[in-house]
Design a protein around this motif. Structure first.
Motif, PDB file in Angstrom:
ATOM      1  N   TRP A 135       0.855  -1.180   0.000  1.00 19.53           N
ATOM      2  CA  TRP A 135       0.000   0.000   0.000  1.00 19.53           C
ATOM      3  C   TRP A 135       0.896   1.236   0.000  1.00 19.53           C
ATOM      4  O   TRP A 135       2.094   1.155   0.206  1.00 19.53           O
ATOM      5  N   GLY A 136       0.291   2.384  -0.164  1.00 18.41           N
ATOM      6  CA  GLY A 136       1.011   3.636  -0.004  1.00 18.41           C
ATOM      7  C   GLY A 136       0.777   4.157   1.403  1.00 18.41           C
ATOM      8  O   GLY A 136      -0.139   3.735   2.100  1.00 18.41           O
ATOM      9  N   MET A 137       1.641   5.075   1.830  1.00 20.38           N
ATOM     10  CA  MET A 137       1.503   5.639   3.167  1.00 20.38           C
ATOM     11  C   MET A 137       1.863   7.114   3.085  1.00 20.38           C
ATOM     12  O   MET A 137       2.815   7.492   2.411  1.00 20.38           O
ATOM     13  N   ARG A 138       1.096   7.937   3.747  1.00 14.54           N
ATOM     14  CA  ARG A 138       1.366   9.368   3.799  1.00 14.54           C
ATOM     15  C   ARG A 138       1.618   9.722   5.255  1.00 14.54           C
ATOM     16  O   ARG A 138       0.780   9.465   6.124  1.00 14.54           O
ATOM     17  N   VAL A 139       2.755  10.308   5.541  1.00 15.21           N
ATOM     18  CA  VAL A 139       3.118  10.678   6.907  1.00 15.21           C
ATOM     19  C   VAL A 139       3.089  12.195   7.007  1.00 15.21           C
ATOM     20  O   VAL A 139       3.726  12.885   6.204  1.00 15.21           O
ATOM     21  N   THR A 140       2.341  12.718   7.964  1.00 17.52           N
ATOM     22  CA  THR A 140       2.260  14.153   8.192  1.00 17.52           C
ATOM     23  C   THR A 140       2.732  14.427   9.615  1.00 17.52           C
ATOM     24  O   THR A 140       2.150  13.911  10.568  1.00 17.52           O
ATOM     25  N   PHE A 141       3.794  15.200   9.757  1.00 17.81           N
ATOM     26  CA  PHE A 141       4.297  15.535  11.083  1.00 17.81           C
ATOM     27  C   PHE A 141       3.663  16.840  11.535  1.00 17.81           C
ATOM     28  O   PHE A 141       3.606  17.811  10.786  1.00 17.81           O
ATOM     29  N   MET A 142       3.159  16.833  12.764  1.00 17.56           N
ATOM     30  CA  MET A 142       2.475  17.999  13.308  1.00 17.56           C
ATOM     31  C   MET A 142       2.576  17.966  14.825  1.00 17.56           C
ATOM     32  O   MET A 142       2.942  16.937  15.413  1.00 17.56           O
ATOM     33  N   ASP A 143       2.250  19.085  15.469  1.00 11.86           N
ATOM     34  CA  ASP A 143       2.274  19.134  16.922  1.00 11.86           C
ATOM     35  C   ASP A 143       1.332  18.069  17.479  1.00 11.86           C
ATOM     36  O   ASP A 143       0.228  17.860  16.952  1.00 11.86           O
ATOM     37  N   GLU A 144       1.752  17.412  18.548  1.00 17.02           N
ATOM     38  CA  GLU A 144       0.959  16.321  19.123  1.00 17.02           C
ATOM     39  C   GLU A 144      -0.445  16.748  19.546  1.00 17.02           C
ATOM     40  O   GLU A 144      -1.362  15.948  19.569  1.00 17.02           O
ATOM     41  N   SER A 145      -0.626  18.031  19.851  1.00 16.46           N
ATOM     42  CA  SER A 145      -1.952  18.502  20.255  1.00 16.46           C
ATOM     43  C   SER A 145      -2.932  18.556  19.088  1.00 16.46           C
ATOM     44  O   SER A 145      -4.129  18.729  19.293  1.00 16.46           O
ATOM     45  N   GLN A 146      -2.422  18.421  17.870  1.00 12.09           N
ATOM     46  CA  GLN A 146      -3.264  18.553  16.684  1.00 12.09           C
ATOM     47  C   GLN A 146      -3.450  17.248  15.908  1.00 12.09           C
ATOM     48  O   GLN A 146      -4.057  17.256  14.837  1.00 12.09           O
ATOM     49  N   ILE A 147      -2.974  16.137  16.437  1.00  7.19           N
ATOM     50  CA  ILE A 147      -2.992  14.906  15.627  1.00  7.19           C
ATOM     51  C   ILE A 147      -4.397  14.387  15.325  1.00  7.19           C
ATOM     52  O   ILE A 147      -4.566  13.591  14.412  1.00  7.19           O
ATOM     53  N   HIS A 148      -5.384  14.833  16.039  1.00 10.46           N
ATOM     54  CA  HIS A 148      -6.748  14.376  15.761  1.00 10.46           C
ATOM     55  C   HIS A 148      -7.476  15.276  14.768  1.00 10.46           C
ATOM     56  O   HIS A 148      -8.617  15.000  14.401  1.00 10.46           O
ATOM     57  N   ASP A 149      -6.819  16.347  14.343  1.00 10.08           N
ATOM     58  CA  ASP A 149      -7.418  17.273  13.384  1.00 10.08           C
ATOM     59  C   ASP A 149      -6.840  17.018  12.000  1.00 10.08           C
ATOM     60  O   ASP A 149      -5.637  16.799  11.857  1.00 10.08           O
ATOM     61  N   GLU A 150      -7.700  17.071  10.991  1.00  8.71           N
ATOM     62  CA  GLU A 150      -7.227  16.937   9.607  1.00  8.71           C
ATOM     63  C   GLU A 150      -6.451  18.201   9.262  1.00  8.71           C
ATOM     64  O   GLU A 150      -6.993  19.304   9.305  1.00  8.71           O
ATOM     65  N   PRO A 151      -5.159  18.066   8.926  1.00 10.36           N
ATOM     66  CA  PRO A 151      -4.370  19.275   8.683  1.00 10.36           C
ATOM     67  C   PRO A 151      -4.692  19.911   7.326  1.00 10.36           C
ATOM     68  O   PRO A 151      -5.087  19.240   6.383  1.00 10.36           O
ATOM     69  N   VAL A 152      -4.514  21.207   7.267  1.00  5.18           N
ATOM     70  CA  VAL A 152      -4.537  21.905   5.987  1.00  5.18           C
ATOM     71  C   VAL A 152      -3.085  21.905   5.528  1.00  5.18           C
ATOM     72  O   VAL A 152      -2.204  22.460   6.188  1.00  5.18           O
ATOM     73  N   VAL A 153      -2.832  21.238   4.421  1.00  6.87           N
ATOM     74  CA  VAL A 153      -1.469  21.038   3.952  1.00  6.87           C
ATOM     75  C   VAL A 153      -1.134  22.094   2.902  1.00  6.87           C
ATOM     76  O   VAL A 153      -1.938  22.392   2.020  1.00  6.87           O
ATOM     77  N   ILE A 154       0.048  22.643   3.008  1.00 11.98           N
ATOM     78  CA  ILE A 154       0.555  23.591   2.018  1.00 11.98           C
ATOM     79  C   ILE A 154       1.488  22.814   1.098  1.00 11.98           C
ATOM     80  O   ILE A 154       2.459  22.200   1.571  1.00 11.98           O
ATOM     81  N   VAL A 155       1.214  22.828  -0.185  1.00 14.66           N
ATOM     82  CA  VAL A 155       2.048  22.109  -1.146  1.00 14.66           C
ATOM     83  C   VAL A 155       3.024  23.107  -1.765  1.00 14.66           C
ATOM     84  O   VAL A 155       2.617  24.022  -2.483  1.00 14.66           O
ATOM     85  N   ARG A 156       4.303  22.939  -1.452  1.00 17.87           N
ATOM     86  CA  ARG A 156       5.359  23.771  -2.025  1.00 17.87           C
ATOM     87  C   ARG A 156       6.700  23.155  -1.676  1.00 17.87           C
ATOM     88  O   ARG A 156       6.823  22.393  -0.727  1.00 17.87           O
ATOM     89  N   ASP A 157       7.710  23.500  -2.447  1.00 15.13           N
ATOM     90  CA  ASP A 157       9.065  23.070  -2.156  1.00 15.13           C
ATOM     91  C   ASP A 157       9.659  24.076  -1.172  1.00 15.13           C
ATOM     92  O   ASP A 157       9.633  25.275  -1.427  1.00 15.13           O
ATOM     93  N   PRO A 158      10.201  23.620  -0.033  1.00 17.71           N
ATOM     94  CA  PRO A 158      10.742  24.559   0.949  1.00 17.71           C
ATOM     95  C   PRO A 158      11.886  25.409   0.408  1.00 17.71           C
ATOM     96  O   PRO A 158      12.209  26.451   0.962  1.00 17.71           O
ATOM     97  N   ASP A 159      12.541  24.974  -0.671  1.00 19.03           N
ATOM     98  CA  ASP A 159      13.627  25.740  -1.262  1.00 19.03           C
ATOM     99  C   ASP A 159      13.142  26.866  -2.163  1.00 19.03           C
ATOM    100  O   ASP A 159      13.924  27.722  -2.562  1.00 19.03           O
ATOM    101  N   ASP A 160      11.846  26.851  -2.517  1.00 18.17           N
ATOM    102  CA  ASP A 160      11.302  27.916  -3.351  1.00 18.17           C
ATOM    103  C   ASP A 160      11.108  29.176  -2.521  1.00 18.17           C
ATOM    104  O   ASP A 160      10.754  29.114  -1.345  1.00 18.17           O
ATOM    105  N   ASP A 161      11.325  30.329  -3.152  1.00 16.42           N
ATOM    106  CA  ASP A 161      11.055  31.601  -2.478  1.00 16.42           C
ATOM    107  C   ASP A 161       9.556  31.796  -2.369  1.00 16.42           C
ATOM    108  O   ASP A 161       8.841  31.715  -3.354  1.00 16.42           O
ATOM    109  N   THR A 162       9.080  32.073  -1.193  1.00 20.52           N
ATOM    110  CA  THR A 162       7.648  32.317  -1.007  1.00 20.52           C
ATOM    111  C   THR A 162       7.415  33.513  -0.133  1.00 20.52           C
ATOM    112  O   THR A 162       8.075  33.790   0.784  1.00 20.52           O
TER     113      THR A 162
END
Length: 162
Positions: A135-162
């Motif tokens: 199967w595939g697996m998606r791992v999202t790291f977040m603060d432990e206080s938020q693990i029960h909330d569906e995160p809003v994910v930002i899709v971007r390369d951290p090396d890009d200027d934003t």
């Protein structure tokens, strides 16, 4: 080498041989592994085209199952156990398809995973996810206080200027 999931194919994309009641489907593209398709005694009456039709029907059924909204991942509600101990197998098992945990380490540097109130070492965690091999697996790291909330994910390369 990790092979990709073999797609529906045409007869010019495969080589089909037989071994007893098993059709061996080898793909011209080396990115795909060999498929052993057990057909039983009827294999002796099937042409290569008919064997490929059976294989393609199986792939189409798998794709339809994946696309079916009824077959979406199951997340265990907050407050209910995500994992359970299977006495017969002497290991932990996921009760759903979404796992929420906290990751920590011990004083001697070993990883520890906390699922609800259960502590699993790295080996137990790997055994927990072993049934999902393939199967595939998606791992999202977040603060432990938020693990029960569906995160809003930002899709971007951290090396890009934003």
């Amino acid at each position: 080498m990790r092979f990709r999931r073999p797609p529906q194919s045409s007869i010019d994309q495969v080589h089909i041989s037989r071994d007893g009641e098993v059709a061996i489907i080898e793909f011209a593209d080396p990115a795909y592994g060999t498929v052993n398709l057990t057909l039983g005694p009827e294999i002796n009456t099937l042409t290569d085209h008919e064997i490929l039709d059976v294989y393609n029907d199986i792939v189409a059924a798998q794709e339809a199952s994946i696309a079916d909204p009824a077959n979406r991942p199951i997340e265990i509600p907050k407050g209910r156990p995500q994992i359970e101990w299977l006495e017969d197998f002497q290991q932990w098992s996921a009760r759903g398809h979404v796992l929420k945990c906290e990751v920590s380490d011990t004083e001697d540097g070993n990883l520890v995973f906390y699922f609800d109130d259960k502590e699993l070492d790295a080996e137990a965690f790997l055994q927990l996810i072993r049934p999902f091999a393939g199967w595939g697996m998606r791992v999202t790291f977040m603060d432990e206080s938020q693990i029960h909330d569906e995160p809003v994910v930002i899709v971007r390369d951290p090396d890009d200027d934003t």
